[in-house]
Scaffold this active site. Structure first.
Site, PDB file in Angstrom:
ATOM      1  CD  GLU A   1      -2.478   1.678   0.264  1.00  0.00           C
ATOM      2  OE1 GLU A   1      -2.475   2.803  -0.283  1.00  0.00           O
ATOM      3  OE2 GLU A   1      -3.060   0.748  -0.428  1.00  0.00           O
TER       4      GLU A   1
ATOM      5  CB  SER B   1     -21.463   7.508   0.897  1.00  0.00           C
ATOM      6  OG  SER B   1     -22.176   6.036   0.481  1.00  0.00           O
ATOM      7  N   GLY B   2     -20.162   4.811   2.883  1.00  0.00           N
ATOM      8  CA  GLY B   2     -20.415   3.804   4.162  1.00  0.00           C
ATOM      9  C   GLY B   2     -22.033   3.353   3.830  1.00  0.00           C
ATOM     10  CB  VAL B   3     -24.691   4.141   1.582  1.00  0.00           C
ATOM     11  CG1 VAL B   3     -26.265   3.487   1.333  1.00  0.00           C
ATOM     12  CG2 VAL B   3     -24.811   5.424   2.084  1.00  0.00           C
TER      13      VAL B   3
ATOM     14  CG  HIS C   1     -25.928   0.684  -2.404  1.00  0.00           C
ATOM     15  ND1 HIS C   1     -26.584   2.165  -2.768  1.00  0.00           N
ATOM     16  CD2 HIS C   1     -24.619   0.828  -2.176  1.00  0.00           C
ATOM     17  CE1 HIS C   1     -25.564   3.047  -2.702  1.00  0.00           C
ATOM     18  NE2 HIS C   1     -24.371   2.337  -2.520  1.00  0.00           N
TER      19      HIS C   1
END
Length: 92
Positions: free
Chosen positions: A40, A54-56, A58
């Site tokens: 990384e 967004s951490g949403v 779905h």
């Protein structure tokens, strides 16, 4: 990465975001004993694109019924819950 730098591993995964870490986890889980190294460029995991989402999660309700996205969302939710619980993730 500088030219001439070597890594003593069986598999080298480039990128410590969600895809790279999930890939490394899946490989190490599927083939115990495999020496997996994650490379990384940032100072820690999920510091680039993964850390900016967004951490949403779905739910699939906005996708056309029966579409591939809707099927994946519905099929993926129970898998996500199992994965979160098995790793000790706090659940709401």
């Amino acid at each position: 990465m500088r030219a001439g730098v070597g890594y003593d591993c069986d598999v080298l995964v480039v990128g410590g975001g969600i895809v790279g870490l999930s890939t490394a986890y899946a490989i190490s889980h599927a083939s115990p004993g495999t020496r997996v190294t994650v490379l990384e460029k940032e100072g820690g995991p999920a510091r680039h694109q993964t850390g900016r989402n967004s951490g949403v999660i779905h739910s699939g309700i906005y996708y056309r019924p029966g579409s591939l996205k809707a099927r994946y969302a519905v099929r993926g939710l129970p898998r996500w819950w199992r994965s979160a619980r098995s790793t000790g993730c706090r659940m709401p």
